[in-house]
Design a protein around this motif. Structure first.
Motif, short mmCIF file in Angstrom:
data_model
loop_
_atom_site.label_atom_id
_atom_site.label_comp_id
_atom_site.label_asym_id
_atom_site.label_seq_id
_atom_site.Cartn_x
_atom_site.Cartn_y
_atom_site.Cartn_z
N VAL A 188 -11.91 12.27 22.54
CA VAL A 188 -10.58 12.40 22.51
C VAL A 188 -9.52 13.52 23.14
CG1 VAL A 188 -9.40 14.45 20.31
CG2 VAL A 188 -11.67 12.86 19.84
N ASP A 189 -8.71 12.77 23.52
CA ASP A 189 -7.67 13.51 23.61
C ASP A 189 -6.75 14.46 23.24
OD1 ASP A 189 -9.08 12.20 26.42
OD2 ASP A 189 -7.32 11.27 26.65
N VAL A 190 -6.52 15.07 23.40
CA VAL A 190 -5.18 16.59 23.26
C VAL A 190 -4.64 16.33 23.30
CG1 VAL A 190 -4.79 18.87 21.64
CG2 VAL A 190 -7.14 17.53 21.75
N TYR A 191 -2.92 16.81 23.34
CA TYR A 191 -1.48 17.14 24.07
C TYR A 191 -1.16 17.67 23.75
CZ TYR A 191 -2.74 12.14 25.93
OH TYR A 191 -3.27 11.20 26.48
N LEU A 192 -1.12 19.04 23.97
CA LEU A 192 -0.32 20.28 23.87
C LEU A 192 1.35 20.44 24.22
CD1 LEU A 192 -3.66 22.27 24.28
CD2 LEU A 192 -3.10 21.10 22.22
N PRO A 193 1.84 21.34 23.71
CA PRO A 193 3.07 21.93 24.39
C PRO A 193 2.88 22.53 26.25
CG PRO A 193 2.74 22.45 22.46
CD PRO A 193 1.73 22.24 22.78
N LEU A 194 3.91 22.62 26.79
CA LEU A 194 3.26 22.80 28.33
C LEU A 194 3.42 24.97 28.07
CD1 LEU A 194 6.11 20.36 30.10
CD2 LEU A 194 3.52 20.44 30.29
N ASP A 195 3.51 24.96 27.01
CA ASP A 195 4.16 26.36 26.89
C ASP A 195 2.59 26.99 25.85
OD1 ASP A 195 4.46 25.71 24.44
OD2 ASP A 195 6.43 26.84 24.37
N ALA A 196 1.65 26.10 26.11
CA ALA A 196 0.32 26.58 25.10
C ALA A 196 -0.15 26.92 26.13
CB ALA A 196 -0.39 24.95 24.57
N ASN A 197 -0.98 28.42 25.20
CA ASN A 197 -1.91 29.31 26.31
C ASN A 197 -3.47 28.85 25.92
OD1 ASN A 197 -3.18 31.27 27.16
ND2 ASN A 197 -3.41 32.73 25.43
N ILE A 198 -3.78 28.08 27.08
CA ILE A 198 -5.25 27.60 26.74
C ILE A 198 -5.97 27.74 27.14
CG2 ILE A 198 -6.85 25.67 27.82
CD1 ILE A 198 -3.65 24.51 27.04
N LYS A 199 -7.55 27.75 26.34
CA LYS A 199 -8.35 29.14 25.33
C LYS A 199 -10.19 28.07 26.17
CE LYS A 199 -6.03 32.52 24.13
NZ LYS A 199 -6.08 33.43 24.60
N VAL A 200 -10.06 27.42 26.91
CA VAL A 200 -11.34 26.08 27.66
C VAL A 200 -11.11 26.19 29.07
CG1 VAL A 200 -11.35 25.69 25.27
CG2 VAL A 200 -9.80 24.14 26.42
N GLU A 201 -12.03 25.97 29.49
CA GLU A 201 -12.71 26.10 30.45
C GLU A 201 -13.14 24.83 30.93
OE1 GLU A 201 -14.77 28.86 32.17
OE2 GLU A 201 -12.78 30.48 32.19
N LEU A 202 -12.62 23.76 32.31
CA LEU A 202 -14.03 22.80 32.39
C LEU A 202 -14.74 23.03 32.64
CD1 LEU A 202 -11.94 21.37 35.93
CD2 LEU A 202 -12.12 19.98 33.42
N ASN A 203 -15.85 21.74 31.64
CA ASN A 203 -17.73 21.68 31.43
C ASN A 203 -17.23 22.94 30.35
OD1 ASN A 203 -17.90 19.71 33.35
ND2 ASN A 203 -17.35 21.39 35.23
N GLN A 204 -16.42 23.35 29.86
CA GLN A 204 -17.36 24.56 28.18
C GLN A 204 -17.73 23.37 26.91
OE1 GLN A 204 -14.48 26.78 27.51
NE2 GLN A 204 -15.15 27.20 25.08
N LYS A 205 -18.21 23.71 26.26
CA LYS A 205 -19.03 23.17 25.35
C LYS A 205 -18.33 23.22 23.68
CE LYS A 205 -24.13 21.86 26.86
NZ LYS A 205 -24.73 21.66 26.83
N VAL A 206 -17.29 22.61 23.22
CA VAL A 206 -17.05 23.36 22.15
C VAL A 206 -16.83 22.40 20.89
CG1 VAL A 206 -14.82 23.61 23.11
CG2 VAL A 206 -15.35 21.17 22.50
N ARG A 207 -17.25 22.91 19.94
CA ARG A 207 -17.67 22.37 18.33
C ARG A 207 -16.34 22.06 17.47
NH1 ARG A 207 -22.60 23.91 15.96
NH2 ARG A 207 -21.65 24.58 14.04
N GLY A 208 -16.49 21.27 17.29
CA GLY A 208 -15.36 20.21 16.27
C GLY A 208 -14.59 21.09 15.42
N GLY A 209 -13.57 21.23 15.25
CA GLY A 209 -13.30 22.57 13.80
C GLY A 209 -13.36 24.22 14.13
N GLU A 210 -14.15 24.33 14.96
CA GLU A 210 -14.19 26.10 15.39
C GLU A 210 -13.81 26.88 16.59
OE1 GLU A 210 -17.99 26.36 12.42
OE2 GLU A 210 -18.20 26.39 14.33
#
Length: 216
Positions: A188-210
């Motif tokens: 799944v690709d998520v498209y964000l505004p250019l000024d969004a403050n990114i909180k994840v890093e490459l290769n980080q595991k994430v949980r949907g909804g959390e």
């Protein structure tokens, strides 16, 4: 708890497993083959049940955060030109799902569905650079009450042959609630505004909804 999209597959798995067990106990055979058939029956049930599991997630509703729509691993964080809806530059975060991940898709923000479209296409491997534009996919845009619009795109992979999308245009949706399902591995690709403050890093595991992908 299991996702409703898995009901037909679960029923088929139960029938197949019952047949295997029935054969194992009713037909004379070497003891090793008896155990093999029973083991195969158990394996089929476990694989299907784990794939269609739908665990409850504790989404903390927050008007300033964008949560991951799926479980998986962050494989791309980059500036791209989005040509279907925004037709401008966005920050794209791609989350890759393996066959063992939960495959429920969830709304990354709450608001009104501004756009929802299905595209038939190819079945390139999910990490292929052209997969987001050439593979079978759905594109959904949710407009937040503060007018910020966030797009996410379900993308089929080499194994994923069916994408389910529940998003209906003009419908009000809740952050973290069920928005669809992808069968087998994909992304799944998520498209964000250019000024969004990114909180994840490459290769980080994430949980949907959390897991929080960004603030805005």
């Amino acid at each position: 708890m299991f996702h409703k999209e898995g009901t037909p597959s679960i029923i088929i798995a139960i029938i197949v497993s019952a047949i295997l067990v029935g054969v194992a106990f009713s037909v004379p055979m070497p003891i090793w083959l008896h155990f093999l058939l029973v083991g195969l029956a158990i394996f089929v049930i476990i694989i299907i049940l784990q794939f269609f599991r739908n665990p409850k997630r504790n989404t903390i509703l927050d008007d300033a955060t964008i949560v991951s729509p799926v479980d998986g691993k962050v494989v791309v964080i980059e500036k791209v030109t989005e040509n279907e809806y925004f037709k401008d530059e966005r920050i794209m975060i791609s989350v890759f799902m393996s066959p063992i991940n939960v495959h429920v898709t969830r709304y990354p923000i709450g608001g009104k569905v501004a756009f929802s479209k299905y595209h038939p296409g190819k079945y390139l491997v999910a990490w292929h650079p052209k997969a987001s534009e050439e593979n079978e996919r759905t594109t959904v845009v949710v407009e937040h009450k503060n007018t910020v619009q966030i797009m996410y795109r379900q993308i089929a992979g080499a194994l994923a042959k069916r994408i389910v999308n529940y998003a209906v245009e003009n419908e009000e949706v809740v952050q973290g609630s069920d928005s669809g399902f992808i069968k087998f591995g994909s992304r799944v690709d998520v498209y964000l505004p250019l000024d969004a403050n990114i909180k994840v890093e490459l290769n980080q595991k994430v949980r949907g909804g959390e897991s929080i992908l960004a603030n805005f």
